[in-house]
Structure formats: C-alpha cells, structure tokens
Write an enzyme that holds these catalytic residues in place. Structure first.
Site, PDB file in Angstrom:
ATOM      1  N   ASN A   1     -21.434 -42.130  48.289  1.00 17.12           N
ATOM      2  CA  ASN A   1     -22.735 -42.085  47.635  1.00 17.12           C
ATOM      3  C   ASN A   1     -22.840 -43.278  46.819  1.00 17.12           C
ATOM      4  OD1 ASN A   1     -23.460 -39.384  48.642  1.00 17.12           O
ATOM      5  ND2 ASN A   1     -22.953 -38.303  46.859  1.00 17.12           N
TER       6      ASN A   1
ATOM      7  N   HIS B   1     -15.256 -33.222  47.680  1.00 17.09           N
ATOM      8  CA  HIS B   1     -16.884 -33.426  48.083  1.00 17.09           C
ATOM      9  C   HIS B   1     -16.829 -33.488  49.720  1.00 17.09           C
ATOM     10  CE1 HIS B   1     -20.200 -36.747  48.182  1.00 17.09           C
ATOM     11  NE2 HIS B   1     -20.836 -35.403  47.926  1.00 17.09           N
TER      12      HIS B   1
ATOM     13  N   GLU C   1     -14.353 -36.265  50.731  1.00 19.31           N
ATOM     14  CA  GLU C   1     -13.889 -36.959  49.534  1.00 19.31           C
ATOM     15  C   GLU C   1     -12.960 -36.175  48.880  1.00 19.31           C
ATOM     16  OE1 GLU C   1     -16.936 -40.821  49.412  1.00 19.31           O
ATOM     17  OE2 GLU C   1     -17.335 -39.012  48.448  1.00 19.31           O
TER      18      GLU C   1
ATOM     19  N   SER D   1     -21.404 -34.539  43.424  1.00 27.12           N
ATOM     20  CA  SER D   1     -21.532 -35.771  44.102  1.00 27.12           C
ATOM     21  C   SER D   1     -21.430 -37.131  43.153  1.00 27.12           C
ATOM     22  CB  SER D   1     -23.135 -35.746  44.759  1.00 27.12           C
ATOM     23  OG  SER D   1     -23.365 -34.806  45.388  1.00 27.12           O
TER      24      SER D   1
HETATM   25  N1  LIG Z   1     -27.400 -31.753  49.038  1.00 30.86           N
HETATM   26  C1  LIG Z   1     -26.475 -32.717  49.473  1.00 30.86           C
HETATM   27  O1  LIG Z   1     -26.630 -33.342  50.277  1.00 30.86           O
HETATM   28  C2  LIG Z   1     -25.241 -32.695  48.855  1.00 30.86           C
HETATM   29  C3  LIG Z   1     -23.972 -33.200  49.569  1.00 30.86           C
HETATM   30  C4  LIG Z   1     -22.931 -33.255  48.713  1.00 30.86           C
HETATM   31  C5  LIG Z   1     -22.505 -32.548  47.429  1.00 30.86           C
HETATM   32  N2  LIG Z   1     -23.583 -32.095  46.990  1.00 30.86           N
HETATM   33  C6  LIG Z   1     -23.401 -31.587  45.717  1.00 30.86           C
HETATM   34  O2  LIG Z   1     -23.378 -30.235  45.811  1.00 30.86           O
HETATM   35  C7  LIG Z   1     -23.721 -29.474  44.667  1.00 30.86           C
HETATM   36  C8  LIG Z   1     -24.758 -28.525  45.048  1.00 30.86           C
HETATM   37  O3  LIG Z   1     -25.959 -29.118  45.459  1.00 30.86           O
HETATM   38  P1  LIG Z   1     -26.904 -28.454  46.379  1.00 30.86           P
HETATM   39  O4  LIG Z   1     -27.638 -29.635  47.168  1.00 30.86           O
HETATM   40  O5  LIG Z   1     -26.528 -27.569  47.495  1.00 30.86           O
HETATM   41  O6  LIG Z   1     -27.979 -27.791  45.689  1.00 30.86           O
HETATM   42  P2  LIG Z   1     -28.930 -26.538  45.897  1.00 30.86           P
HETATM   43  O7  LIG Z   1     -29.912 -26.451  44.739  1.00 30.86           O
HETATM   44  O8  LIG Z   1     -29.384 -26.438  46.949  1.00 30.86           O
HETATM   45  O9  LIG Z   1     -27.901 -25.188  45.595  1.00 30.86           O
HETATM   46  C9  LIG Z   1     -27.614 -24.950  44.359  1.00 30.86           C
HETATM   47  C10 LIG Z   1     -27.280 -23.435  44.449  1.00 30.86           C
HETATM   48  O10 LIG Z   1     -26.522 -22.989  43.200  1.00 30.86           O
HETATM   49  C11 LIG Z   1     -27.123 -21.555  42.711  1.00 30.86           C
HETATM   50  N3  LIG Z   1     -26.622 -21.446  41.447  1.00 30.86           N
HETATM   51  C12 LIG Z   1     -27.278 -21.842  40.367  1.00 30.86           C
HETATM   52  N4  LIG Z   1     -26.517 -21.460  39.390  1.00 30.86           N
HETATM   53  C13 LIG Z   1     -25.500 -20.839  39.478  1.00 30.86           C
HETATM   54  C14 LIG Z   1     -24.522 -19.947  38.908  1.00 30.86           C
HETATM   55  N5  LIG Z   1     -24.588 -19.878  37.513  1.00 30.86           N
HETATM   56  N6  LIG Z   1     -23.510 -19.280  39.667  1.00 30.86           N
HETATM   57  C15 LIG Z   1     -23.593 -19.215  40.878  1.00 30.86           C
HETATM   58  N7  LIG Z   1     -24.698 -19.916  41.699  1.00 30.86           N
HETATM   59  C16 LIG Z   1     -25.255 -20.777  40.995  1.00 30.86           C
HETATM   60  C17 LIG Z   1     -28.402 -21.745  43.084  1.00 30.86           C
HETATM   61  O11 LIG Z   1     -29.064 -20.609  43.377  1.00 30.86           O
HETATM   62  C18 LIG Z   1     -28.368 -22.586  44.391  1.00 30.86           C
HETATM   63  O12 LIG Z   1     -28.387 -21.688  45.607  1.00 30.86           O
HETATM   64  C19 LIG Z   1     -24.018 -30.557  43.522  1.00 30.86           C
HETATM   65  O13 LIG Z   1     -23.057 -30.708  42.870  1.00 30.86           O
HETATM   66  C20 LIG Z   1     -24.611 -31.692  44.702  1.00 30.86           C
HETATM   67  O14 LIG Z   1     -24.522 -32.875  44.015  1.00 30.86           O
HETATM   68  C21 LIG Z   1     -24.970 -32.039  47.538  1.00 30.86           C
END
Ligand SMILES: NC(=O)c1ccc[n+]([C@@H]2O[C@H](COP(=O)([O-])OP(=O)(O)OC[C@H]3O[C@@H](n4cnc5c(N)ncnc54)[C@H](O)[C@@H]3O)[C@@H](O)[C@H]2O)c1
Length: 596
Positions: free
Chosen positions: A192, A142, A154, A121
C-alpha cells in the site's frame, strides 16, 4: 512445532472479511464469522455465498466442497462468540479508535493463548496492540483484495510481537496456500505504501479532467499490463476505505502530500459513492456488490465519435526517423493498410530500417500471425526515402527522431514548409512538451502527440497528447487513426509523463526509496507487487528492463515540471546510474544479470 489452529474467528464481513472467511474455510479451518448486526451478518453471508457460487460456476470448486466450506462457518452477531478460537483476525473499518475498542474486547473474550490479528492496511499495529494486555500476541495479517485470489499476505510484526507468534502465523499462511512477507510496522507496509500514492495521483488526474476515467484505466492496463486500472481498483477497494488509508498514511508517513486524499474522494464518500459495494463509485455497477460495470452518463458513446468530431481522411502517412520506434511505427501503419513514406537521413539508414521491418514481418509469418501475401502487401505499401520533400502530399506525419527538443523543433519547422495544408503533424516524444514542437510551426492547431509504446507492433496503447492549441479535428483524426491501427488511443493533456509515465515512474522511484530505507528487500518488494497487486513484474525487475538511466531521466523531468517534493529522484537511483549499473543492458542494475 508450529501451533495447530483448528478454529479461527473473523470480525467484520465486509469487502475483506468475507473473503478472509472464505480463505480459512476453504483450507479446512472452522471459522466463527462475526458481525455487528443481523443485517450486516446477512450481507456477509450473501457475499460469501455469491463468491463460492461463482467459484462453482467457473469449475474452480466442487459443489460438495462448497457445501463443506459453508458448513465450517458459524455466523454470529457479537464478539462473545469468539471465546474458543485459536486466532482471530479483525477486518472492521479503518479507524484506530474502533479497532482499539474491538481489541480490548477481544482481549477480554478470547482464550489467553489466542493470537489477535488485524487486517489493517495503514494503521499502527503497535497502537492497536496496546489496547490489549497481550501485545506480544498481537500481529498484522494483511490480506489483499480479493482475498481468495491474491496470493500475498503481509505479516506485520511489531517490536513486541513474540517470535513464536510470527512463526505460527507464517506457518498458517503457508497452510492457506499464501506467500507471506514479514515486515515491521510502518504505514502502508510494502504494497500500500507503493500503491496508494499512485492511486491518489490517478484520482487527481481524473479530478483535473486531465483524462477520462476510461482512458486513465485503459492507459495503465494496456501500457503497463496491470490487471485493473487505478480508478476501477479504487472502486474495488472501496472509496471510504481508500480515503481512510490515504489519510492515515498521510499522517503517519511523513505528511507526503501525495497521500493527502484528493478532495474528490471525500466528496464521493460523503455522497455515498463508495465503489462496487454501494453500486457506484468512479463507475456505475449493475447493483451494489456486483463487479459488472454498466453504462452511465459519463460512458463515451459507442461507434465512431471521431468522425462526428471532424476527423480528416488519412490515407498516406509519413514516418520520420530510423530508430526502434520509427521502425515499429512504419510496420504498424503498413500492416493497417496505409501507404507509408519512410524518411531517414540517408540510403544506408533506410536500408537498415527496411531490413528490420522485413525481419519483424517475417517473424509474424513464422508465428502464423501474418500471411505471406499480407506481408508482401505491407512491404509494397512502403516507400523508402531520404528526402523530407517527399512528404509534400501525405495526410499525416509521425515524427520519431532523437529525443532532443532542438532537433524536433527544426524538423517541425521544415515540415511546416513542406507539407500541404490540413496535414496532421504528430510527434512520438515521450518526455518533451508537445506545445514546444507545435510552436515551431505556423500551424500549432494541427500538431498532436502520438505516444506509441515499445515495441510498437505489439503494445496496444497510444497516448494522444492534446496541447492547448490542438484543434478538435486534429485530435479526432488521431483517434480515428489509432482505431484503424487497432490500437487503443487514450487522450490526455500535454503534461510531463502524459498518463502512463506520470503514474508509473513515481511508484518505481518510491520502491527504490523503500529499498534505500532498508524497510524490505528487492525480492520481497517485487513479490509484494506481483502477488499482492497482480503486477506482471515487480518494480526492480521492471527498472532493470527499462534501464535505470532512462527511468532516472523520466523521473527528473517529472520532478522538474511538477516540483512535487515526493517526485525527487531516489539518491540510490542516481548513484546506481553514476556507477554504470543501468539494468539488463549493462549486465547489472538492481540485480546482477551477467550469469542469468
Ligand atoms: N478493501 C480493501 O481492498 C482492503 C484490503 C486489505 C485490507 N483492508 C483492511 O481491511 C479492513 C476492513 O476493510 P473493508 O474494506 O473490508 O471494510 P468494509 O467497510 O467493506 O467492511 C467492514 C465491515 O466491518 C463491520 N463492522 C463494523 N463494526 C463492527 C464491529 N464492531 N463488530 C463486527 N463487525 C463490525 C461492518 O459491518 C462491515 O461489514 C480495514 O482495516 C481495511 O484497511 C482493506
């Protein structure tokens, strides 16, 4: 010819990853879904099952399609499983070193022609790409939360991403039924960058006890038509993720203080309050992962708390003024059964207001929302006057005259002399300090702000503004009155912009700055906010409706009171106003409205 994708990989099945898997599998792609451990893999599977089961229950997905969807997903632990995918998208936590490590590993494991994408993000896609030997095949894709619902993607192109890869990914987005905007690699991209300053500001308001979580969220939902309030959205995003995004944006985006994470966020993350995913964040949820909010110790008591706080009885209401707001407010009170005395500056003005109220009530009758009997009863409750002395025995006065402090102060001084003791004196000002008006009287404890939104008969929100002198009884009376009017009254402190304008206008101003910096176009920015965040209008559409002059004036007030450098009005906004491009009302603002 765009490249054919048959098998794709998703790394990390958390909040975003699980949703992204669903999007791919729903659209007929085979997915290798990878997690770090068996337990995390199982959590991801449960999230996906829960989401698809809900879609079946809601009739949005046939059972057979759900089964086919699940059959397309191969759940695996470890990145080695990704050796045969055409594209992989990474959705692990928002840490640069972690993402760089994963990309180096993906580079080793994946086919040489595979595209490597990140769902980051806020981190630099360029910095992630240089961890591989194929930065020209690295791109940002994204998605928005929840990925199966939000239409926007995005697509982030770095300076080395190849044009074919961009075109292939754009075609893939189309196949997934998404709308893409392609942009360059800047912290927070479009959505964002515009969203997180606002979210962080809302957390700051809550932290400063400026208003309750329920009131902050209700204000933005009902005042701006947003699908969720900012604190509920923070819980959905995940507070750990939100913290990392803010922190990165602060460091990458010019150290704008508005992106320095509110201290409370860090405390909540440390305490394990991560939002929905952990079952508790700003709100408490039925269980981890559940969207259902349950009552906790901060939930306001049900029932009529206003009476317990000493709300006074209000039967007769005076409304002073003859403009749009006064007219709407008269109608609202009369319809709710109050006896109303309208005071204007002359019989001619009273006749005009009376006509406007009648027209509006008649519209209600034509639309079947009001019976003729109720219309006549409402009109019968209104007395038209041009003399303030007629307000001697009302229980509440609502002032809605011109937005000039000297005029309002003079009026409140007169009301102070005329009105009986115990009357609540309310101002509808949207930008002046209520305390200034209160101090024009000898009874500041009885003065409160009642900030209605335009059009008052339709908008469900009223901001109840308490000054440092407003008494509990006065505030309770205001709450009870709002409830009787069928409005949601949210209580806040006496600061510039109250809740809604303070949170809304800096965001609009930021959108103008983004346009001015040529990062994107007005159309794409509007799309991003509507399709990525569910806003009813994009920032430029809204600015043209509100009026650029009005927006600039509000933004200037915010800047003057809070001296926040990030609130300084965008020069482009100033120039457009100077040029007479005021929005729809002048035929041209950010867009030309003359031929529409
Ligand atoms: N939460 C949101 O609203 C949102 C929206 C758009 C983008 N993002 C982006 O998406 C990405 C993930 O965010 P999220 O909110 O889903 O996080 P989250 O914490 O909910 O999930 C992350 C997942 O990654 C897994 N993980 C960690 N290390 C790993 C590895 N080495 N191999 C495989 N899996 C692994 C974890 O077990 C976890 O299930 C980030 O870059 C975030 O910025 C988040």
């Amino acid at each position: 010819m765009a490249r054919e994708f048959t098998r794709v990989g998703v790394v990390g099945l958390g909040t975003m990853g699980a949703g992204i898997v669903e999007v791919f599998a729903r659209n007929g792609l085979d997915v290798t879904a990878v997690e770090i451990s068996d337990a995390a893999l199982e959590r991801g599977r449960v999230t996906l099952t829960g989401s698809t089961d809900r879609a079946v229950a809601k009739g949005k997905l046939a059972e057979a399609d759900r089964d086919a969807l699940m059959a397309r997903v191969d759940f695996r632990v470890g990145l080695d499983a990704l050796h045969d995918v055409d594209l992989v998208i990474e959705a692990v936590p928002e840490h640069l070193d972690l993402k760089q490590r994963i990309f180096a590993e993906l580079d080793r494991v994946c086919k040489p022609e595979a595209i490597l994408a990140t769902n980051t993000s806020s981190l630099s896609v360029t910095e992630i790409s240089v961890a591989t030997t194929r930065p020209n095949q690295v791109i940002g894709i994204h998605f928005f939360n929840p990925a199966p619902v939000m239409k926007l993607v995005e697509v982030v192109r770095t300076v080395v991403t190849s044009a074919e890869v961009v075109a292939d990914v754009e075609a893939l987005c189309e196949r997934l039924g998404k709308v893409d905007v392609t942009i360059s690699d800047r912290a927070g991209f479009i959505a964002n960058a515009l969203l997180f300053g606002y979210l962080n500001h809302a957390v700051g308001m809550f932290e400063a006890r400026y208003a309750t979580r329920e009131d902050i969220d209700a204000a933005m939902k009902l005042g701006c038509g947003l699908p969720m309030g900012p604190l509920a959205l923070m819980d959905l995003i995940g507070l750990d993720t939100a913290y990392e995004i803010l922190d990165t944006m602060y460091r990458r985006g010019g150290r704008d203080r508005r992106h320095a994470p509110a201290p409370l966020l860090k405390q909540m993350v440390t305490a394990g309050l991560l939002g929905r995913k952990s079952g508790r964040g700003f709100y408490t949820y039925e269980r981890p992962g559940s969207p259902k909010v349950v009552a906790d110790e901060h939930t306001p008591p049900a029932g009529d708390a206003a009476l317990a706080d000493g709300a006074r009885v209000v039967a007769k209401v005076g409304v002073v003024g003859s403009g749009t707001m006064a007219t709407g407010i008269i109608e609202v009170f009369a319809k709710a059964g109050y006896e109303v005395i309208s005071v204007t500056r002359g019989a001619e003005k009273s006749a005009k207001v009376c006509e406007a109220v009648k027209t509006s009530l008649n519209k209600g009758v034509v639309r079947g929302k009001l019976s003729e009997v109720d219309r006549d009863a409402a009109l019968g409750r209104i007395t038209w006057s041009a003399t303030l002395e007629h307000l001697a025995d009302v229980d509440l006065v609502v002032e809605a005259v011109v937005e000039e402090l000297s005029v309002k102060k003079a009026l409140f001084a007169s009301l102070d002399e005329i009105c009986k003791p115990g009357v609540v004196l309310a101002t509808t000002t949207s930008s002046l300090p209520v305390i200034d008006v209160a101090m024009a009287t000898q009874r500041p404890a009885d003065v409160v702000g009642l900030h209605f939104f335009n059009p008052a008969p339709i908008m469900p929100l009223v901001e109840i503004v308490q000054t440092i002198r407003t008494s509990t009884e006065t505030s309770a009376t205001a709450r009870a009155v709002c409830a009787k009017l069928g409005k949601t009254g949210v209580v806040c402190g006496d600061r510039s912009g109250f809740i809604v304008n303070a949170l809304l206008f800096p965001y609009l101003n930021d959108a103008v700055k983004m346009l001015e910096a040529s990062y994107s176009t007005a159309d794409d920015i509007d799309y991003a906010m509507k399709l990525g965040c569910g806003y009813p209008m994009g920032p430029f559409e809204l600015l043209d409706v509100v009026g650029l002059d009005v927006s600039l004036a509000i933004q200037r007030e915010l800047y003057l009171e809070l001296r926040e450098p990030g609130f300084a009005p965008a020069p482009l906004l100033e120039h457009l106003v100077t040029a007479g491009y005021l929005g729809r009302k002048s035929g041209r603002g950010f867009r030309d409205h003359t031929n529409r």
